[in-house]
Design a protein around this motif. Structure first.
Motif, PDB file in Angstrom:
ATOM      1  N   PHE A  64      19.542   8.888  73.295  1.00 55.80           N
ATOM      2  CA  PHE A  64      19.414  10.188  72.659  1.00 55.80           C
ATOM      3  C   PHE A  64      20.388  11.159  73.297  1.00 55.80           C
ATOM      4  CE2 PHE A  64      15.376   8.251  71.813  1.00 55.80           C
ATOM      5  CZ  PHE A  64      15.203   8.562  70.488  1.00 55.80           C
ATOM      6  N   LEU A  65      20.825  12.107  72.537  1.00 56.87           N
ATOM      7  CA  LEU A  65      21.753  13.090  73.060  1.00 56.87           C
ATOM      8  C   LEU A  65      21.674  14.334  72.243  1.00 56.87           C
ATOM      9  CD1 LEU A  65      24.927  14.006  73.773  1.00 56.87           C
ATOM     10  CD2 LEU A  65      23.268  13.136  75.359  1.00 56.87           C
TER      11      LEU A  65
ATOM     12  N   SER B  21      28.647  10.350  74.100  1.00 64.17           N
ATOM     13  CA  SER B  21      27.424  10.375  74.883  1.00 64.17           C
ATOM     14  C   SER B  21      26.346   9.442  74.340  1.00 64.17           C
ATOM     15  CB  SER B  21      26.887  11.801  74.953  1.00 64.17           C
ATOM     16  OG  SER B  21      26.728  12.302  73.652  1.00 64.17           O
ATOM     17  N   GLY B  22      26.695   8.665  73.316  1.00 65.30           N
ATOM     18  CA  GLY B  22      25.775   7.636  72.843  1.00 65.30           C
ATOM     19  C   GLY B  22      24.935   7.992  71.647  1.00 65.30           C
ATOM     20  N   THR B  23      25.185   9.119  70.999  1.00 64.29           N
ATOM     21  CA  THR B  23      24.428   9.497  69.809  1.00 64.29           C
ATOM     22  C   THR B  23      25.105   8.951  68.558  1.00 64.29           C
ATOM     23  OG1 THR B  23      23.574  11.526  70.790  1.00 64.29           O
ATOM     24  CG2 THR B  23      23.609  11.415  68.395  1.00 64.29           C
TER      25      THR B  23
ATOM     26  N   PHE C  68      26.973  -6.107  73.637  1.00 67.54           N
ATOM     27  CA  PHE C  68      27.824  -4.957  73.932  1.00 67.54           C
ATOM     28  C   PHE C  68      26.989  -3.841  74.536  1.00 67.54           C
ATOM     29  CE2 PHE C  68      30.458  -6.260  70.010  1.00 67.54           C
ATOM     30  CZ  PHE C  68      31.051  -7.275  70.738  1.00 67.54           C
ATOM     31  N   PRO C  69      27.583  -3.042  75.424  1.00 63.67           N
ATOM     32  CA  PRO C  69      26.823  -1.953  76.034  1.00 63.67           C
ATOM     33  C   PRO C  69      26.541  -0.791  75.091  1.00 63.67           C
ATOM     34  CG  PRO C  69      29.099  -1.925  76.798  1.00 63.67           C
ATOM     35  CD  PRO C  69      28.921  -3.195  76.027  1.00 63.67           C
ATOM     36  N   ALA C  70      27.418  -0.532  74.126  1.00 64.86           N
ATOM     37  CA  ALA C  70      27.213   0.603  73.227  1.00 64.86           C
ATOM     38  C   ALA C  70      26.165   0.263  72.176  1.00 64.86           C
ATOM     39  CB  ALA C  70      28.528   0.993  72.563  1.00 64.86           C
ATOM     40  N   ASN C  71      25.536   1.309  71.640  1.00 62.13           N
ATOM     41  CA  ASN C  71      24.509   1.099  70.627  1.00 62.13           C
ATOM     42  C   ASN C  71      25.102   0.723  69.279  1.00 62.13           C
ATOM     43  OD1 ASN C  71      22.453   2.028  72.432  1.00 62.13           O
ATOM     44  ND2 ASN C  71      23.280   4.069  72.135  1.00 62.13           N
ATOM     45  N   LEU C  72      26.234   1.303  68.954  1.00 68.25           N
ATOM     46  CA  LEU C  72      26.914   1.037  67.698  1.00 68.25           C
ATOM     47  C   LEU C  72      28.377   0.779  68.010  1.00 68.25           C
ATOM     48  CD1 LEU C  72      26.454   1.401  64.418  1.00 68.25           C
ATOM     49  CD2 LEU C  72      27.892   3.410  64.803  1.00 68.25           C
TER      50      LEU C  72
END
Length: 375
Positions: free
Chosen positions: A14-15, A58-60, A286-290
């Motif tokens: 979340f961001l 930031s991952g959003t 993969f480390p990223a969410n998308l």
């Protein structure tokens, strides 16, 4: 557009509001200039409506709708109409260069993105798959645009297949999901939908209403909120975005959606040539969410094709080409594509210019959505 509750959940960080870089443009290298020697900048001219899904630094994960105007001389401007992270209202300028093969680069001051323009310039696909020194926005994005070519509202008719990827915010943690949906227009302004496949759980069905403006824009409502998009002048394809995260949209979803009308002018031989693809997906390794990726797909129209990843936000270098087998139903345009381990469901339009495919099976920890433009 087509919503229901999900089961499997994949974490999403979340961001607060993501920084927004909306680059919408067409083929070329990283410079501006008119349609002179060595470029086709004049081919990119007019008003387009872009729809995108991406992830910020930031991952959003976010979705947005962006209006762009390309001046035909390597310059243009954009305005963010809707954004799930609260960046609506942002605006700016960009430069672009369209190459002789209709690929292009576009730069809005914080990074260079690449894309492709269809032969008639009505479709644009742009991908930011770089998180590198020359791309300071920290985002990776897939954007799909259709030119506003209408003088009167386009007509929807018959049956369409839709591919989509998005985020369900209704539970904790959030779920990135992909879907295959079929809709049928029943009367002007009304239709029904059936979720055929859904990576998040059982599908759903129901009714929806829609309205189309003389500028090709469309608003769709299935009782839980509005989705906004654009329809091609002939009514055969559309792109939608759900960019409301619960405030005025009770489904608590955001999504990028591509729809193609079923048609009987196609078969395996209709899927032929070189296609430039944008991919958005999730891979548990993969480390990223998308992640986002650029792909090159080539087919001779004989039931086999090759796909090469040319850029990937999580893999460098991307890897060698892979072989595919495919079928195109000659009475509908419905496609299946297989690499021998997984099968995607897809669609190709009657002109052979636009495709989509979706992987909705999360059993191996991966799902994805592809959209491709012939060039």
């Amino acid at each position: 557009m087509m919503k229901n509750r999900r089961l499997l959940r994949i974490p999403i960080r979340f961001l607060v509001a993501p920084l927004l870089t909306l680059f919408l443009a067409l083929p070329g290298s990283n410079s501006s200039g008119g349609g002179g020697e060595g470029n086709l900048n004049s081919d990119l001219f007019g008003n387009y409506l872009f729809h995108q899904i991406g992830i910020d630094g930031s991952g959003t994960v976010f979705t947005s709708q962006v209006s762009i105007t390309a001046n035909g001389d390597g310059t243009g401007n954009f305005s963010v109409l809707r954004d799930s992270s609260g960046a609506a209202g942002a605006s700016g300028t960009f430069t672009y260069t369209v190459s002789m093969d209709h690929t292009f680069t576009v730069n809005n001051g914080s990074g260079t993105d690449t894309g492709v323009l269809s032969n008639d310039a009505s479709l644009i696909l742009v991908v930011d798959a770089e998180v590198t020194a020359n791309d300071t926005d920290g985002e990776s994005i897939v954007s799909i645009g259709i030119r506003k070519d209408c003088s009167s509202p386009p007509l929807l008719s018959g049956t369409y297949r839709l591919g989509q990827i998005g985020v369900d915010h209704s539970g904790i943690p959030d779920l990135i999901e992909s879907k295959l949906v079929e809709i049928t227009i029943t009367t002007p302004g009304n239709g029904n939908f059936n979720v055929l496949k859904d990576s998040g759980g059982p599908g759903g069905f129901g009714d929806f209403s829609y309205s189309i403006g003389a500028d090709c824009t469309i608003v769709v409502n299935n009782g839980s909120g509005d989705d906004f998009g654009i329809v091609s002048a002939d009514g055969s394809r559309f792109v939608l975005v759900d960019a409301d995260r619960g405030a005025v949209d009770s489904d608590f979803e955001i999504a990028l959606i591509v729809g193609i009308q079923q048609n009987n002018n196609v078969g395996n031989g209709h899927f032929v040539g070189n296609y430039w693809l944008g991919q958005a997906g999730v891979d548990s390794t993969f480390p990223a969410n998308l992640y986002t990726a650029k792909l090159q797909q080539s087919s001779a129209g004989s039931g086999s094709a090759t796909t090469a990843i040319t850029a990937h936000s999580e893999i460098s270098p991307p890897g060698p080409p892979t072989g595919l087998t495919y079928t195109v139903d000659s009475s509908t345009g419905i496609m299946t594509l297989s690499d021998g381990t997984k099968t995607d469901d897809g669609m190709i339009d009657a002109a052979g210019e636009l495709t989509f495919s979706v992987d909705t099976d999360p059993a191996d920890g991966t799902i994805h959505f592809n959209s491709g433009v012939l060039y």
